[in-house]
Design an enzyme around this catalytic site. Structure first.
Site, PDB file in Angstrom:
ATOM      1  N   GLU A  14     -26.988 -14.190  14.340  1.00  0.00           N
ATOM      2  CA  GLU A  14     -28.125 -14.949  13.968  1.00  0.00           C
ATOM      3  C   GLU A  14     -29.320 -14.462  14.036  1.00  0.00           C
ATOM      4  OE1 GLU A  14     -29.349 -18.715  15.946  1.00  0.00           O
ATOM      5  OE2 GLU A  14     -28.209 -19.679  14.112  1.00  0.00           O
TER       6      GLU A  14
ATOM      7  N   HIS B 155      -2.826  -8.052  21.870  1.00  0.00           N
ATOM      8  CA  HIS B 155      -1.556  -8.737  21.363  1.00  0.00           C
ATOM      9  C   HIS B 155      -1.930  -9.462  19.946  1.00  0.00           C
ATOM     10  CE1 HIS B 155       0.703  -7.674  24.907  1.00  0.00           C
ATOM     11  NE2 HIS B 155      -0.512  -7.942  25.500  1.00  0.00           N
TER      12      HIS B 155
ATOM     13  N   LYS C 128     -27.526 -27.309   6.051  1.00  0.00           N
ATOM     14  CA  LYS C 128     -27.833 -28.480   6.584  1.00  0.00           C
ATOM     15  C   LYS C 128     -28.185 -29.463   5.521  1.00  0.00           C
ATOM     16  CE  LYS C 128     -29.475 -26.334  10.761  1.00  0.00           C
ATOM     17  NZ  LYS C 128     -30.430 -26.133  11.846  1.00  0.00           N
TER      18      LYS C 128
HETATM   19  O1  F6P Z   1     -28.824 -24.118  13.287  1.00  0.00           O
HETATM   20  C1  F6P Z   1     -28.973 -23.059  13.976  1.00  0.00           C
HETATM   21  C2  F6P Z   1     -29.707 -23.436  15.129  1.00  0.00           C
HETATM   22  O2  F6P Z   1     -31.117 -23.726  14.894  1.00  0.00           O
HETATM   23  C3  F6P Z   1     -29.717 -22.278  16.287  1.00  0.00           C
HETATM   24  O3  F6P Z   1     -30.644 -21.346  16.085  1.00  0.00           O
HETATM   25  C4  F6P Z   1     -29.831 -23.303  17.545  1.00  0.00           C
HETATM   26  O4  F6P Z   1     -29.221 -22.420  18.527  1.00  0.00           O
HETATM   27  C5  F6P Z   1     -28.944 -24.250  17.003  1.00  0.00           C
HETATM   28  O5  F6P Z   1     -29.111 -24.693  15.772  1.00  0.00           O
HETATM   29  C6  F6P Z   1     -29.029 -25.731  17.912  1.00  0.00           C
HETATM   30  O6  F6P Z   1     -30.558 -26.001  17.834  1.00  0.00           O
HETATM   31  P1  F6P Z   1     -31.041 -26.937  18.595  1.00  0.00           P
HETATM   32  O7  F6P Z   1     -31.331 -26.290  19.956  1.00  0.00           O
HETATM   33  O8  F6P Z   1     -32.647 -27.227  18.169  1.00  0.00           O
HETATM   34  O9  F6P Z   1     -30.382 -28.246  18.643  1.00  0.00           O
END
Ligand code: F6P
Length: 550
Positions: A358, A389, A513
């Site tokens: 990431e 394994h 998203k």
């Molecule tokens: O979608 C990725 C992300 O933004 C990550 O970088 C982050 O760790 C995770 O989602 C959770 O985000 P949050 O802590 O804001 O819920």
């Protein structure tokens, strides 16, 4: 690109065209001192890179490359609180979370150390209250189960560390259990809600943004579960007694209903995947106590100091980062396997997957131009002996070049001296160590590690020359684990400097998203149109609908 950088890249690549033809078996045959020259120790960590496909001259070139990319300047920028996360206009100061209380850290008008320690103290109060059995549920029962609801950086770090440090669990009078629920489909939560009693269960809603749908839906299911059990009229006391929030957005926690005194904050300048050192680490402190949590911070802080001050040749994160650059950009090895030889580190590969991919899985440079060289390799792994394994076949005899990080503690089961099976467990640890060393040797040397390999049929031969590093930890404890994690954090930063990408943003995860939300409307029948989607997605949607109707 400036001339100095280009010159160093050219020299490195010319050098690489010679070195890439060499076999690791020859290096070891030629120089019995290779290990002595190519390992470094810092605190509890020994980093052996003698099984990497490089020479002393390679290190010189890599150091010149780091200098040409102004690594020193970037480290200074990182540690002075400059906005190194330029696409989001903020600093990246996870290192400040592990500063000792007497350290000075002023950024603009903010006294960072006191802010950090104020939150740490607030966390300590909450942890002590829960651990002492003084935190009661809405009906007055002692809390025995804490479920952390979070995802990504708000889940993987605390999950990995609580599992890794299970031996350091500090007992509580009530026998406190810590659990994790992250999956958006509710699978983990449903199991936990089936097993736990609402009266003695509390939830930690962990989300930097407090907008992540995965976390908010799990949180809302948890709230409904409690309301169904206690009745809606008890809503205020449910929220007060059964929910803690951890976020960088206090007003969103308030909007959701988290009581102000149950809110633990952190700051925009802590990236999600760098946040286990903040109150996101609450489950760790609940499990091993705040003292143990402070040892974790101390290990990471000492690694920060080492990273800032050690000369490049002895600097673990710099060496590790630059050797990774060598593998990726010169030897063209685009896969890294993380292989802990200790079952307690089962989650470590997953944690590093997020940390590295990431952060550096980018193809646009800081100036918005496309990169011209490969960046982050594909990272995966598992507990080494189990992976032997499963996927080691490919490492030994497949067609792909892969580099591996072997991670193993030297001492294990010291604390189990009085265990009924103490001797047997100690013998099992020796077996694990032996496997770790055997695998890296065979991967490096190939047939040269065998007797009479020439007589074997081809399917029993080993090509070797698969490079690896070995990280020996004196033992796995809060301090050494803190140092290990910080080592990888800084390694990632070093590589980001060379690749000229911003390791602190993650724009690539945003669009999926959004598309999910418009797809949800189609799945729920609120939007019947399928013309605005592709034929595969439309076909799958129709099939889902037909199945639900049948
Ligand atoms: O979608 C990725 C992300 O933004 C990550 O970088 C982050 O760790 C995770 O989602 C959770 O985000 P949050 O802590 O804001 O819920």
């Amino acid at each position: 690109m400036t001339d100095a950088k280009e010159t160093q890249w050219d020299e490195l690549i010319t050098h690489g065209s010679v070195v890439s033809k060499q076999h690791l078996a020859d290096y070891f045959a030629e120089d019995p001192e290779r290990f002595n020259k190519m390992h470094r120790q810092f605190g509890p960590l020994l980093y052996d890179f003698s099984k990497q496909r490089l020479t002393d001259q390679t290190l010189k070139h890599l150091i010149d490359l780091a200098d040409a990319h102004d690594l020193q300047g970037w480290i200074q920028r990182l540690f002075s609180g400059e906005e190194v996360n330029d696409s989001e206009g903020r600093a990246a100061m996870h290192w400040a979370l592990r500063l000792p209380v007497d350290a000075k850290c002023q950024v603009g008008d903010d006294d960072i150390t006191s802010q950090v320690h104020e939150q740490l103290q607030h966390m300590e109060l909450i942890v002590d209250k829960i651990r002492a059995g003084q935190w009661r549920g809405a009906t007055g029962e002692v809390i025995t189960d804490v479920i952390n609801i979070g995802v990504g950086g708000s889940d993987l770090g605390p999950l990995m560390v609580t599992e890794a440090l299970n031996d350091f669990t500090r007992k509580t009078p009530q026998g406190l259990n810590v659990h994790f629920a992250s999956t958006i489909d509710g699978s983990q939560l449903s199991q936990l809600l089936r097993d736990k009693k609402p009266q003695s269960t509390m939830f930690v809603i962990s989300s930097k943004s407090f907008t992540t749908i995965d976390t908010l839906t799990n949180a809302s299911t948890a709230l409904q579960w409690l309301q169904r059990s206690f009745g809606r009229r008890a809503s205020a006391s449910i929220l007060h007694c059964h929910f803690i929030g951890v976020s960088a957005s206090p007003h969103k926690m308030t909007e959701w209903g988290i009581a102000e005194e149950n809110q633990l904050g952190f700051w925009g300048w802590v990236g999600g995947r760098y946040s286990l050192w903040s109150a996101i680490g609450l489950p760790i402190a609940l499990k091993i106590g705040v003292k143990g949590f402070r040892r974790l911070l101390a290990g990471a802080h000492d690694m920060d100091e080492h990273f800032k001050s050690a000369p490049w040749r002895d600097n673990l994160p710099v060496l590790m980062g630059m050797i990774g650059v060598w593998n990726t950009n010169v030897l063209d090895i685009n896969a890294l396997s993380i292989l802990p030889y200790d079952g307690r580190l089962k989650q470590l590969p997953l944690y590093f997957e997020q940390l590295e991919m990431e952060s550096n899985g980018k193809s646009v440079k800081r100036d918005g131009q496309p990169v011209t060289r490969s960046t982050c390799p594909i990272i995966w792994g598992d507990v080494g002996p189990n992976a032997q394994h499963a996927f080691y076949q490919l490492l030994h005899q497949g067609t792909e070049a892969v580099t591996c990080d072997f991670i193993v503690p030297v001492r294990r089961y010291d604390e189990a001296r009085h265990h009924e099976a103490a001797e047997e467990l100690a013998a099992q640890h020796q077996l694990s160590l032996a496997n770790c060393l055997a695998q890296s040797r065979l991967l490096a040397l190939g047939d040269a590690a065998l007797k009479d390999a020439d007589e074997l049929p081809t399917h029993m031969r080993y090509r070797g020359n698969q490079p690896s590093s070995t990280l020996l930890l004196d033992e796995l404890n809060p301090y050494s684990l803190g140092a290990l994690i910080a080592l990888y954090e800084h390694k990632v930063f070093v590589q980001s400097v060379i690749w000229d990408v911003n390791p602190f943003d993650q724009w690539g995860v945003e669009m999926g998203k959004k598309i999910a939300m418009s797809t949800l409307a189609k799945i729920r029948g609120e939007d019947a149109s399928l013309e605005d989607t592709d034929s595969s997605s439309a076909g799958l949607l129709r099939r889902i609908e037909a199945e639900w109707k049948s």
